[in-house]
Design a protein around this motif. Structure first.
Motif, mmCIF file in Angstrom:
data_model
loop_
_atom_site.group_PDB
_atom_site.id
_atom_site.type_symbol
_atom_site.label_atom_id
_atom_site.label_comp_id
_atom_site.label_asym_id
_atom_site.label_seq_id
_atom_site.Cartn_x
_atom_site.Cartn_y
_atom_site.Cartn_z
ATOM 1 N N SER A 198 51.242 34.727 52.607
ATOM 2 C CA SER A 198 50.065 34.949 51.769
ATOM 3 C C SER A 198 48.774 35.102 52.567
ATOM 4 O O SER A 198 47.949 35.979 52.287
ATOM 5 C CB SER A 198 49.916 33.804 50.760
ATOM 6 O OG SER A 198 50.992 33.802 49.860
ATOM 7 N N LYS A 227 46.786 38.783 52.148
ATOM 8 C CA LYS A 227 45.658 38.876 51.221
ATOM 9 C C LYS A 227 44.541 39.815 51.692
ATOM 10 O O LYS A 227 44.020 40.598 50.897
ATOM 11 C CB LYS A 227 45.082 37.490 50.939
ATOM 12 C CG LYS A 227 44.093 37.496 49.769
ATOM 13 C CD LYS A 227 43.670 36.077 49.414
ATOM 14 C CE LYS A 227 42.772 36.083 48.181
ATOM 15 N NZ LYS A 227 41.516 36.798 48.396
ATOM 16 N N LEU A 282 41.279 34.148 44.282
ATOM 17 C CA LEU A 282 42.701 33.909 44.025
ATOM 18 C C LEU A 282 43.398 33.418 45.284
ATOM 19 O O LEU A 282 43.357 34.070 46.324
ATOM 20 C CB LEU A 282 43.372 35.197 43.540
ATOM 21 C CG LEU A 282 44.829 35.073 43.105
ATOM 22 C CD1 LEU A 282 44.927 34.223 41.845
ATOM 23 C CD2 LEU A 282 45.427 36.440 42.854
ATOM 24 N N LEU A 341 46.728 33.065 46.783
ATOM 25 C CA LEU A 341 48.096 33.546 46.564
ATOM 26 C C LEU A 341 49.125 32.461 46.832
ATOM 27 O O LEU A 341 50.114 32.334 46.099
ATOM 28 C CB LEU A 341 48.371 34.762 47.460
ATOM 29 C CG LEU A 341 47.858 36.106 46.961
ATOM 30 C CD1 LEU A 341 48.198 37.188 47.979
ATOM 31 C CD2 LEU A 341 48.445 36.469 45.610
ATOM 32 N N GLN A 363 49.346 30.367 43.894
ATOM 33 C CA GLN A 363 50.020 31.044 42.789
ATOM 34 C C GLN A 363 51.542 30.939 42.934
ATOM 35 O O GLN A 363 52.253 30.659 41.967
ATOM 36 C CB GLN A 363 49.612 32.515 42.743
ATOM 37 C CG GLN A 363 48.201 32.771 42.267
ATOM 38 C CD GLN A 363 48.008 32.407 40.801
ATOM 39 O OE1 GLN A 363 47.458 31.355 40.481
ATOM 40 N NE2 GLN A 363 48.470 33.252 39.902
ATOM 41 N N THR A 393 50.607 37.518 38.828
ATOM 42 C CA THR A 393 50.405 37.595 40.272
ATOM 43 C C THR A 393 50.687 38.998 40.787
ATOM 44 O O THR A 393 49.994 39.491 41.682
ATOM 45 C CB THR A 393 51.298 36.566 40.996
ATOM 46 O OG1 THR A 393 51.034 35.261 40.479
ATOM 47 C CG2 THR A 393 51.031 36.560 42.491
ATOM 48 N N TYR A 433 47.865 41.365 40.814
ATOM 49 C CA TYR A 433 47.019 41.291 42.007
ATOM 50 C C TYR A 433 47.734 41.916 43.207
ATOM 51 O O TYR A 433 47.162 42.694 43.958
ATOM 52 C CB TYR A 433 46.655 39.841 42.309
ATOM 53 C CG TYR A 433 45.762 39.712 43.520
ATOM 54 C CD1 TYR A 433 44.390 39.810 43.391
ATOM 55 C CD2 TYR A 433 46.299 39.518 44.792
ATOM 56 C CE1 TYR A 433 43.565 39.721 44.492
ATOM 57 C CE2 TYR A 433 45.477 39.424 45.898
ATOM 58 C CZ TYR A 433 44.109 39.524 45.745
ATOM 59 O OH TYR A 433 43.310 39.443 46.839
ATOM 60 N N CYS A 434 49.020 41.587 43.342
ATOM 61 C CA CYS A 434 49.775 42.053 44.509
ATOM 62 C C CYS A 434 49.851 43.561 44.572
ATOM 63 O O CYS A 434 49.942 44.150 45.644
ATOM 64 C CB CYS A 434 51.197 41.495 44.481
ATOM 65 S SG CYS A 434 51.289 39.710 44.623
#
Length: 376
Positions: free
Chosen positions: A76, A80, A97, A99, A102, A125, A128-129
Motif C-alpha cells: 500500500s 498509493k 485514505l 489503503l 482499508q 476500495t 480508489y484503486c
C-alpha cells in the motif's frame, strides 16, 4: 426480447464479436511497473474470491483472500503515490485514505465472517484503486492491468468483476446474460434488482445516455414474467427515462445551474421513493452524475463543497451500486475543500448521522474527529 447487444451495437458501443456471448478483451496495456502489477493481481484475487452472496467460502478461498490481503497491505505505501498521480476523479485529491487500513478493515470483517461488509469495503476500495480511469472511460486502466475473470465465475460475478475493474462494456454484456436467466426474477428478486440497478448505472453514469437507458428498460419490460412489484418499478423507470429524453442535455449544465438541476432531481427521487425505495433510482443516478461533473468543473469551492454534500446524501441511497465511493468520502471532501464554512459543518452532521444509521459498519472515529475538527 431485443438484446442488450443490439442496443449497444446501434449506439456504437461494442464490436460484433461480442454477439457470440464472448467477453470483449481489453487492448494490450503498456507494461505496468512490477509493484503495480503485483498490486493488481492481488486485488483481482480478492474480487474473484469475495464473490457476491457467497457466504460459505472454502478453506482454499480463505487462504487466498488472507494471503492477498497481507500482500496488499505491504504494498500500500509504495502503490498509493502512483494511484494518486493517475487519479482523475476529483474526490481523490481531498481524501486522506489509508489503503493499508482499508485492507485491514476487509481482513477484520472477513475473519469475523462478516462477508457482506468485507465485500462492501472491497468494492469501495477498488473505486480508489482503479481511480486512474476517466469517469467516461469504457476501457481498462493503463496503470493497473487486471487478468481475465476465472472461468468458474457465473455471469453476475463476472459482471461485478468487470465493473470493479472498469471494463464497463464487458460488464453490461455480462449483466444482460445474467438477467436473461428467468429463474432469478422471482426466486431471488433482490439479486435481480441489484443486477438491474448496476446495469442501468452504467448507461446513466458512464454513458450518460437517456435513449440507451430507455431502450434497455423497454427491452426488460417486453421480456415479461415479473412480479407485480418488479413490473411497476420498470414502468416507473421507463417514465423517468422518457422524461430524461425530453430534458435539455445534462452535460450542458454547469456550476450553480447544474447544482440546482441536481436538487430538483433529488427532490423528485425522494418523492418517488416514498412509494417504493427503488422508484427514484433514475433521478438519483442522474443527480449524482451531474454533481460529479460539477466537482470536475471550474466552479467555486463553495459550489463544489455543496456538490459533495449532495453527492454524499445521494450515495447513501445508492449503496448497492458499484460506481460510487462510500458516503463519508464525499463528506470528507466537502469539509476539506471549504473548511469552516456552513456547508462543511452540514457535511460533518451528515457524516455523523450516516454512521448512526448504519451502526454495523466500522466507523473510523479517529479520522472523523480529525476531519471534522477542520470545521471549527
Amino acid at each position: 426480447m431485443r438484446t442488450l447487444f443490439l442496443i449497444l451495437a446501434l449506439a456504437g458501443g461494442v464490436q460484433p464479436a461480442a454477439a457470440k456471448n464472448e467477453t470483449t478483451k481489453p487492448e494490450t496495456a503498456p507494461a505496468a511497473r512490477p509493484t503495480m502489477q503485483k498490486y493488481a493481481e492481488n486485488v483481482a484475487i480478492l474480487l474473484q474470491n469475495l464473490r457476491p452472496f457467497d457466504d460459505q467460502p472454502s478453506q482454499q478461498q480463505k487462504q487466498s483472500v488472507q494471503q492477498a490481503l497481507s500482500t496488499l497491505k505491504s504494498l500500500s505505501h509504495d502503490v498509493k503515490p502512483t494511484l494518486d498521480l493517475y487519479a482523475v476523479d476529483p474526490i481523490m485529491r481531498y481524501l486522506s485514505l489509508d489503503l493499508s487500513h482499508q485492507f485491514q478493515k476487509i481482513n477484520d470483517a472477513y475473519t469475523a465472517g462478516n462477508y457482506p461488509y468485507a465485500r462492501y469495503v472491497l468494492r469501495q476500495t477498488t473505486q480508489y484503486c482503479v481511480g486512474c480511469h476517466a469517469a467516461s472511460s469504457l476501457k481498462h486502466s493503463a496503470t493497473l492491468v487486471f487478468k481475465e475473470p476465472s472461468g468458474s465465475m457465473n455471469e453476475l460475478e463476472r459482471a461485478e468483476y468487470f465493473t470493479a475493474t472498469r471494463r464497463h462494456e464487458d460488464a453490461m454484456l455480462a449483466y444482460e446474460r445474467f438477467l436473461s436467466d428467468k429463474k432469478f426474477k422471482k426466486s431471488q428478486p433482490e439479486l435481480w434488482e441489484r443486477a438491474v440497478q448496476n446495469l442501468m448505472s452504467i448507461t446513466i453514469r458512464i454513458r450518460q445516455d437517456a435513449s440507451m437507458t430507455l431502450e434497455m428498460i423497454s427491452a426488460l419490460l417486453d421480456e415479461g414474467g415479473y412480479t407485480p412489484q418488479q413490473t411497476e418499478m420498470l414502468q416507473v423507470w421507463r417514465t423517468s427515462a422518457k422524461g430524461w429524453q425530453l430534458d435539455p442535455p445534462d452535460k450542458k449544465l454547469k456550476g450553480a445551474e447544474a447544482l440546482e438541476k441536481s436538487r430538483q432531481l433529488i427532490s423528485k427521487a425522494q418523492k418517488l421513493s416514498e412509494r417504493r425505495h427503488t422508484f427514484g433510482f433514475i433521478e438519483s443516478m442522474r443527480a449524482a452524475s451531474l454533481l460529479n461533473d460539477v466537482a470536475l468543473g471550474d466552479s467555486t469551492d463553495e459550489v463544489k463543497a455543496e456538490a459533495y454534500l449532495l453527492t454524499g446524501q445521494t450515495s447513501e441511497n445508492l449503496r448497492d451500486v458499484f460506481l460510487w465511493m462510500r458516503p463519508e468520502a464525499y463528506y470528507e471532501a466537502c469539509i476539506r475543500i471549504k473548511p469552516k464554512s456552513p456547508t462543511a459543518k452540514e457535511c460533518a452532521k451528515q457524516w455523523e448521522f450516516y454512521q448512526k444509521n448504519y451502526p454495523t459498519e466500522a466507523w473510523d472515529k479517529e479520522k472523523f474527529q480529525q476531519v471534522t475538527e477542520l470545521t471549527r
